[in-house]
Design an enzyme around this catalytic site. Structure first.
Site, PDB file in Angstrom:
ATOM      1  N   LYS A  48       0.784  -1.241   0.000  1.00 57.13           N
ATOM      2  CA  LYS A  48       0.000   0.000   0.000  1.00 57.13           C
ATOM      3  C   LYS A  48       0.819   1.297   0.000  1.00 57.13           C
ATOM      4  O   LYS A  48       0.308   2.380   0.255  1.00 57.13           O
ATOM      5  CB  LYS A  48      -1.004   0.054   1.168  1.00 57.13           C
ATOM      6  CG  LYS A  48      -1.814  -1.178   1.385  1.00 57.13           C
ATOM      7  CD  LYS A  48      -2.135  -1.982   0.162  1.00 57.13           C
ATOM      8  CE  LYS A  48      -3.068  -1.306  -0.817  1.00 57.13           C
ATOM      9  NZ  LYS A  48      -3.094  -2.094  -2.108  1.00 57.13           N
ATOM     10  N   GLY A  50       2.468   2.261  -2.788  1.00 50.62           N
ATOM     11  CA  GLY A  50       2.603   2.745  -4.165  1.00 50.62           C
ATOM     12  C   GLY A  50       3.286   1.741  -5.084  1.00 50.62           C
ATOM     13  O   GLY A  50       3.850   2.101  -6.118  1.00 50.62           O
ATOM     14  N   HIS A 112       7.751  -7.123  -2.268  1.00 48.09           N
ATOM     15  CA  HIS A 112       7.438  -6.442  -1.004  1.00 48.09           C
ATOM     16  C   HIS A 112       8.486  -6.777   0.057  1.00 48.09           C
ATOM     17  O   HIS A 112       8.393  -6.289   1.183  1.00 48.09           O
ATOM     18  CB  HIS A 112       6.101  -6.951  -0.453  1.00 48.09           C
ATOM     19  CG  HIS A 112       4.884  -6.331  -1.076  1.00 48.09           C
ATOM     20  ND1 HIS A 112       4.829  -5.020  -1.483  1.00 48.09           N
ATOM     21  CD2 HIS A 112       3.647  -6.842  -1.319  1.00 48.09           C
ATOM     22  CE1 HIS A 112       3.614  -4.761  -1.959  1.00 48.09           C
ATOM     23  NE2 HIS A 112       2.887  -5.852  -1.873  1.00 48.09           N
ATOM     24  N   SER A 142      -4.698   3.284   3.560  1.00 48.15           N
ATOM     25  CA  SER A 142      -4.814   2.522   2.315  1.00 48.15           C
ATOM     26  C   SER A 142      -4.874   1.020   2.618  1.00 48.15           C
ATOM     27  O   SER A 142      -5.676   0.280   2.039  1.00 48.15           O
ATOM     28  CB  SER A 142      -3.612   2.852   1.427  1.00 48.15           C
ATOM     29  OG  SER A 142      -3.720   2.213   0.196  1.00 48.15           O
ATOM     30  N   LYS A 278      -7.944   6.128  -3.942  1.00 48.94           N
ATOM     31  CA  LYS A 278      -8.002   7.588  -4.139  1.00 48.94           C
ATOM     32  C   LYS A 278      -6.741   8.108  -4.833  1.00 48.94           C
ATOM     33  O   LYS A 278      -6.766   9.135  -5.499  1.00 48.94           O
ATOM     34  CB  LYS A 278      -8.162   8.298  -2.805  1.00 48.94           C
ATOM     35  CG  LYS A 278      -9.536   8.160  -2.216  1.00 48.94           C
ATOM     36  CD  LYS A 278      -9.745   9.206  -1.147  1.00 48.94           C
ATOM     37  CE  LYS A 278     -11.129   9.149  -0.573  1.00 48.94           C
ATOM     38  NZ  LYS A 278     -11.268  10.022   0.604  1.00 48.94           N
TER      39      LYS A 278
HETATM   40  P1  A3P Z   1      -4.962   4.827  -1.647  1.00 46.98           P
HETATM   41  O1  A3P Z   1      -5.606   3.649  -1.012  1.00 46.98           O
HETATM   42  O2  A3P Z   1      -4.477   5.826  -0.622  1.00 46.98           O
HETATM   43  O3  A3P Z   1      -5.767   5.461  -2.710  1.00 46.98           O
HETATM   44  P2  A3P Z   1      -0.055  -0.475  -3.593  1.00 46.98           P
HETATM   45  O4  A3P Z   1       0.045  -0.309  -5.062  1.00 46.98           O
HETATM   46  O5  A3P Z   1       1.258  -0.481  -2.890  1.00 46.98           O
HETATM   47  O6  A3P Z   1      -0.957  -1.575  -3.244  1.00 46.98           O
HETATM   48  O7  A3P Z   1      -0.711   0.883  -3.065  1.00 46.98           O
HETATM   49  C1  A3P Z   1      -2.011   1.239  -3.397  1.00 46.98           C
HETATM   50  C2  A3P Z   1      -2.137   2.728  -3.216  1.00 46.98           C
HETATM   51  O8  A3P Z   1      -1.525   3.393  -4.331  1.00 46.98           O
HETATM   52  C3  A3P Z   1      -3.595   3.155  -3.206  1.00 46.98           C
HETATM   53  O9  A3P Z   1      -3.627   4.303  -2.387  1.00 46.98           O
HETATM   54  C4  A3P Z   1      -3.821   3.481  -4.662  1.00 46.98           C
HETATM   55  O10 A3P Z   1      -4.941   4.301  -4.890  1.00 46.98           O
HETATM   56  C5  A3P Z   1      -2.524   4.175  -5.009  1.00 46.98           C
HETATM   57  N1  A3P Z   1      -2.242   4.175  -6.443  1.00 46.98           N
HETATM   58  C6  A3P Z   1      -2.408   3.142  -7.318  1.00 46.98           C
HETATM   59  N2  A3P Z   1      -2.052   3.536  -8.556  1.00 46.98           N
HETATM   60  C7  A3P Z   1      -1.662   4.824  -8.467  1.00 46.98           C
HETATM   61  C8  A3P Z   1      -1.198   5.780  -9.423  1.00 46.98           C
HETATM   62  N3  A3P Z   1      -1.093   5.500 -10.711  1.00 46.98           N
HETATM   63  N4  A3P Z   1      -0.876   7.015  -8.970  1.00 46.98           N
HETATM   64  C9  A3P Z   1      -0.989   7.318  -7.654  1.00 46.98           C
HETATM   65  N5  A3P Z   1      -1.426   6.465  -6.715  1.00 46.98           N
HETATM   66  C10 A3P Z   1      -1.765   5.238  -7.107  1.00 46.98           C
END
Ligand code: A3P
Length: 315
Positions: A48, A50, A112, A142, A278
Site C-alpha cells: 500500500k 505505491g 514487497h 490505504s 483515491k
Molecule cells: P490509496 O488507497 O491511498 O488510494 P499499492 O500499489 O502499494 O498496493 O498501493 C495502493 C495505493 O496506491 C492506493 O492508495 C492506490 O490508490 C494508489 N495508487 C495506485 N495507482 C496509483 C497511481 N497511478 N498514482 C498514484 N497512486 C496510485
C-alpha cells in the site's frame, strides 16, 4: 503468530517481519533458489505504499524503446490491457521454486520483501533497487481499505463477511508492527539505510514527492536505471507521455483495472480495482482521529530518530 484481522489471515514472524503463511513459504523458497542477475532491477515497496504505480512507471520507462517508438504507443502499451502486477513479475508470488521463465528482455522484478530478507544474490550481484516509501498514516489508511476488499476462500469480501477487526484494533496492530510485511517503519528504514550506503544501487523515492512532481521522478528513474531520456525523446514528450499513461486517473479508469480479473495471493483473491482507491496524499486526515495521528507521528519520530529520513515531501 498474530491474526491479521482485516484479512482474517494469520501472520507469522520471520527475520523480524510478519507474513501470511503462503508468502512466508515462498519467501523461504526464493531465498534458497532465486538467482539474481547483476542486470536485474528490483522495484520494492511495502504493501500500500505505491507498489502498483512504481511497477507501472518502471515498466513504461524500461520498455519505452520498443513500446514508445511509434505514435500509437498509448493505444498499444501493455499497461492498457494488463494490471501492472501482470507485466512486472512479482518475486515472492511468481518465482517460488524458480519455476517462472523470465522474459529475457525485461530486467524488472518487483517485491514487497524487506532489504534484509532479499535473496543473497540480489545484494551480492549489485542489482539496482528502487524503493517507494509512503507516509505511514496514508499507508495505514490505504492498507485498511485494501484488506476490506480481500475476497476470502468462501468468495465473500472480508468486509461483508464481517471478519474484520475494528479500524481502531487494526490501527493498534499496525502501530505495533504486526501488519502484512510490517513493521512498516523497519521496512522503510532498511531500504533508506541501503540507499545511503549504496546510492548508485538503491534509489529511495517517496510517494508524496513522486505525486508532487511525477515528471521529475520519471526522469530520475530513467537516469537511475541507466536509460536517461535522449533529446529526441524529450522533444517527442516521451517522459510526459509516461506520466500520463501511468497517472492514477488514466490507470484507474481502464477497463482492465475497473473490472479486471482477481489476482490470487495464496488462498485470497483481490479485484484489480482494489489497487486503485483515491491515489492521493493526505487522505489520513479523513480517517484518523487526532490521538491516532499523534500516536503514529510519535512512533515515526522515535523510529526515524538519527536516520535523517523525514516522511512526506520535503520539496
Ligand atoms: P490509496 O488507497 O491511498 O488510494 P499499492 O500499489 O502499494 O498496493 O498501493 C495502493 C495505493 O496506491 C492506493 O492508495 C492506490 O490508490 C494508489 N495508487 C495506485 N495507482 C496509483 C497511481 N497511478 N498514482 C498514484 N497512486 C496510485
Amino acid at each position: 503468530r498474530v491474526k491479521c484481522l482485516s484479512c482474517s489471515t494469520e501472520l507469522y514472524q520471520y527475520q523480524g517481519f510478519w507474513y501470511p503463511l503462503d508468502i512466508l513459504e515462498s519467501l523461504i523458497s526464493i531465498q534458497e533458489n532465486f538467482k539474481a542477475k547483476p542486470t536485474d532491477i528490483f522495484l520494492c515497496a511495502s504493501p500500500k505504499a505505491g507498489f502498483t504505480w512504481l511497477k507501472a512507471l518502471g515498466f513504461a520507462i524500461e520498455t519505452r524503446r520498443t513500446r514508445f517508438d511509434n505514435d500509437d504507443d498509448l493505444s498499444t502499451n501493455p499497461l492498457l490491457k494488463k494490471l501492472s502486477h501482470d507485466v512486472v513479475p512479482w518475486l515472492e508470488l511468481d518465482f517460488t521454486n524458480n519455476i517462472k521463465s523470465r522474459d529475457p528482455k525485461l530486467p524488472l522484478l518487483a517485491t514487497h520483501l524487506p532489504y534484509t530478507s532479499l535473496p543473497e544474490s540480489v545484494i551480492s550481484s549489485g542489482c539496482k533497487i528502487i524503493y517507494m516509501c509512503r507516509e505511514p498514516k496514508d499507508t495505514f489508511v490505504s492498507y485498511w481499505h485494501f484488506f476490506q476488499r480481500i475476497i476470502l476462500p468462501n468468495n465473500k469480501y472480508s468486509k461483508e463477511a464481517q471478519v474484520s477487526a475494528s479500524f481502531e484494533k487494526e490501527f493498534e496492530l499496525f502501530c505495533e508492527g504486526k501488519s502484512v510485511g510490517g513493521p512498516y517503519w523497519d521496512h522503510v528504514l532498511g531500504l533508506w539505510r541501503a540507499s545511503i550506503e549504496k546510492p548508485g544501487t538503491v534509489l529511495f523515492l517517496k510517494y508524496e514527492e513522486v505525486k508532487g512532481n511525477t515528471l521529475f521522478s520519471v526522469r530520475k528513474l530513467a537516469e537511475f536505471i541507466g536509460k536517461p531520456f535522449s533529446d529526441k525523446e524529450e522533444m517527442e514528450r516521451v517522459p510526459q507521455r509516461i506520466v500520463e499513461l501511468c497517472s492514477f486517473e488514466n490507470l484507474s479508469n481502464l477497463k482492465v483495472n475497473k473490472e479486471g480479473k482477481r489476482l490470487s495471493v495464496g488462498p485470497l483473491e483481490i479485484d484489480h480495482s482494489a489497487f486503485f482507491r483515491k491515489g492521493m496524499s493526505g487522505d489520513w486526515k479523513n480517517h484518523l482521529a487526532d490521538e491516532m495521528k499523534e500516536t503514529m507521528d510519535q512512533i515515526s519520530k522515535e523510529k526515524l530518530l538519527g536516520s535523517n529520513l523525514v516522511f512526506g515531501s520535503t520539496t
